[in-house]
Design a protein around this motif. Structure first.
Motif, short mmCIF file in Angstrom:
data_model
loop_
_atom_site.label_atom_id
_atom_site.label_comp_id
_atom_site.label_asym_id
_atom_site.label_seq_id
_atom_site.Cartn_x
_atom_site.Cartn_y
_atom_site.Cartn_z
N ALA A 89 0.73 -1.22 0.07
CA ALA A 89 0.01 0.00 -0.16
C ALA A 89 0.77 1.12 0.07
CB ALA A 89 -1.12 0.01 1.17
N ARG A 90 1.97 1.14 0.62
CA ARG A 90 2.64 2.49 0.88
C ARG A 90 3.51 2.66 -0.42
NH1 ARG A 90 6.24 1.10 6.26
NH2 ARG A 90 7.63 2.67 5.29
N CYS A 91 3.53 1.82 -1.45
CA CYS A 91 4.19 1.97 -2.73
C CYS A 91 3.08 2.54 -3.99
CB CYS A 91 4.98 0.62 -3.26
SG CYS A 91 6.08 0.03 -2.18
N VAL A 92 1.93 1.85 -3.68
CA VAL A 92 0.84 2.02 -4.64
C VAL A 92 -0.24 2.98 -4.39
CG1 VAL A 92 1.65 -0.16 -5.72
CG2 VAL A 92 -0.53 0.10 -4.27
N VAL A 93 -0.30 3.32 -3.27
CA VAL A 93 -1.78 3.95 -2.74
C VAL A 93 -2.19 5.23 -3.57
CG1 VAL A 93 -0.96 5.40 -0.96
CG2 VAL A 93 -3.30 4.44 -0.76
N ARG A 94 -1.11 6.09 -3.98
CA ARG A 94 -1.48 7.06 -4.68
C ARG A 94 -1.72 6.99 -5.98
NH1 ARG A 94 -2.47 9.63 -7.95
NH2 ARG A 94 -1.99 11.86 -8.63
N ASP A 95 -1.49 5.95 -6.64
CA ASP A 95 -1.45 5.58 -7.88
C ASP A 95 -2.92 5.09 -8.11
OD1 ASP A 95 1.12 6.41 -8.35
OD2 ASP A 95 1.76 4.11 -8.33
N LEU A 120 -1.48 11.27 0.56
CA LEU A 120 -1.14 10.12 -0.20
C LEU A 120 0.42 10.21 -1.01
CD1 LEU A 120 -4.52 9.17 -1.94
CD2 LEU A 120 -3.50 8.35 0.17
N GLU A 121 0.53 11.61 -1.22
CA GLU A 121 1.51 11.90 -2.08
C GLU A 121 3.04 11.55 -0.93
OE1 GLU A 121 -1.10 13.39 -2.49
OE2 GLU A 121 -1.51 13.36 -4.45
N VAL A 123 2.85 9.45 1.63
CA VAL A 123 2.98 8.18 1.85
C VAL A 123 3.83 7.50 0.77
CG1 VAL A 123 1.83 6.07 1.66
CG2 VAL A 123 0.67 7.89 2.75
N VAL A 124 3.76 7.88 -0.57
CA VAL A 124 4.48 7.26 -1.47
C VAL A 124 6.14 7.94 -2.05
CG1 VAL A 124 2.64 5.98 -2.61
CG2 VAL A 124 3.33 8.48 -3.32
N ALA A 125 6.10 9.24 -1.21
CA ALA A 125 7.33 9.90 -1.59
C ALA A 125 8.65 9.05 -1.45
CB ALA A 125 7.43 11.04 -0.81
N ASP A 126 8.76 8.25 -0.34
CA ASP A 126 9.83 7.61 0.05
C ASP A 126 9.54 5.99 -0.52
OD1 ASP A 126 8.11 6.96 1.80
OD2 ASP A 126 9.41 7.20 3.48
N ARG A 127 9.05 5.63 -1.64
CA ARG A 127 8.64 4.18 -1.80
C ARG A 127 9.89 3.63 -2.32
NH1 ARG A 127 4.18 4.59 -6.57
NH2 ARG A 127 5.13 5.78 -8.07
#
Lengths: 208, 208
Positions: A89-95, A120-121, A123-127
């Motif tokens: 989720a922390r990798c894809v949730v923004r998408d 959401l931005e 969350v994924v900023a450090d994916r």
């Protein structure tokens, strides 16, 4: 995948359920997918569905191994829920915003940002760092695959489908690469995509 | 526990191996416990030992379930190695100093502080927070135990022993309470301690 494993045919009675369309699931007296209806029986929740079809259709190949190994499969599917799914989720949730209806953006953003406690931005900023943690967390899968092609052994069982479900969720919502092609789990995922005449490949995925 | 499970008798050929006594293991051509010697066979590493005794003594109860479910057990034992053991270490590693020979303190402290990148005292300073993380990480075990008394189902298998091994390591080195008595895993641990006429209870433990 579990239905295909059991050789069961299914016809979809609900054609996709958007976040604003939970009324479509009213017949199941709850608000989450997946749901199945089998004659008069209505069952929701992946695990409960798997147990139901296993016990109702015992003559076809077991979803839990020849020994009906519910406990260990439950361990692995609960590991997916508690440790794998949150990392993906922390990798894809923004998408996900880019693949759902614009009318549902506000609901999705509000509910998920409340859950994560940040945008959401953010969350994924450090994916890319999250992906390193993901690789470490996947270690037990890699070790199991040293012994045989699937978690279930020579053939997949519900442990494989539970893990694969998390990867499929990413596949249909994001083009972010979760796995390096040199990772043995990458090849396992390819094997899973090819099962049952490439059933999972037919799901609409984000172009990569 | 694995030997007892298989109904095998063992006699100890090495009476405890201190950190400065690795020469006692020279016969195994490596430096780590556990090691077993069975006639001319010498096998080290818990997993390899379990696989060896399973395959050599097939007539007694399987360590991997009736279906010889190596892959899923390997997943769970690798999860113990990679996710459970490090968290328990962060709770008990300082206490180990108090149960080993003073002559080995320097070796133990130096080697472990290098591994953790900080003093042993610093590692355990926030162990009450580590215990909260441990409780969350144990979630898949708790879910599996909702289905039956052991990971292996009605009876323990090597998954149970692998998890229990991590808890036993804590029990013989530290009085720090890892589990609340209300946690279902606490009762599972009690069941494990009672197996085979209380075999594990006989190991010297730190007074609580």
């Amino acid at each position: 995948m579990a239905l295909a494993h059991k050789g069961l045919e299914s016809s979809s009675i609900v054609e996709g359920v958007g976040f604003s369309e939970k009324h479509k699931l009213a017949f199941s007296n709850q608000e989450l997918v997946p749901v199945i209806k089998d004659d008069d029986m209505i069952i929701s929740d992946s695990w409960d569905i798997a147990v139901y079809i296993e016990k109702s259709y015992e003559s076809s190949t077991s979803l839990f191994g020849a020994n009906n190994d519910f406990n260990q499969v439950k361990f692995i599917s609960s590991w997916v829920d508690s440790q794998l799914h949150p990392l993906i989720a922390r990798c894809v949730v923004r998408d996900i915003l880019d693949v759902i209806s614009p009318s549902e953006h506000e609901y999705f953003r509000k509910s998920r940002e409340k859950r994560f406690g940040r945008s959401l931005e953010d969350v994924v900023a450090d994916r890319k760092d999250t992906r390193i943690l993901l690789k470490q967390t996947l270690y037990p899968i890699r070790k199991a695959l040293e012994i045989g092609p699937f978690l279930g052994g020579d053939n997949p069982n519900f442990s494989d489908y539970a893990i694969f479900g998390a990867f499929m969720w990413a596949r249909v919502t994001s083009s972010f690469q979760l796995l390096e092609s040199s990772d043995p789990i990458y090849n396992w995922r390819e094997r899973m995509l090819s099962l049952y005449d490439g059933l999972a490949k037919k799901a609409p995925s984000v172009d990569i």
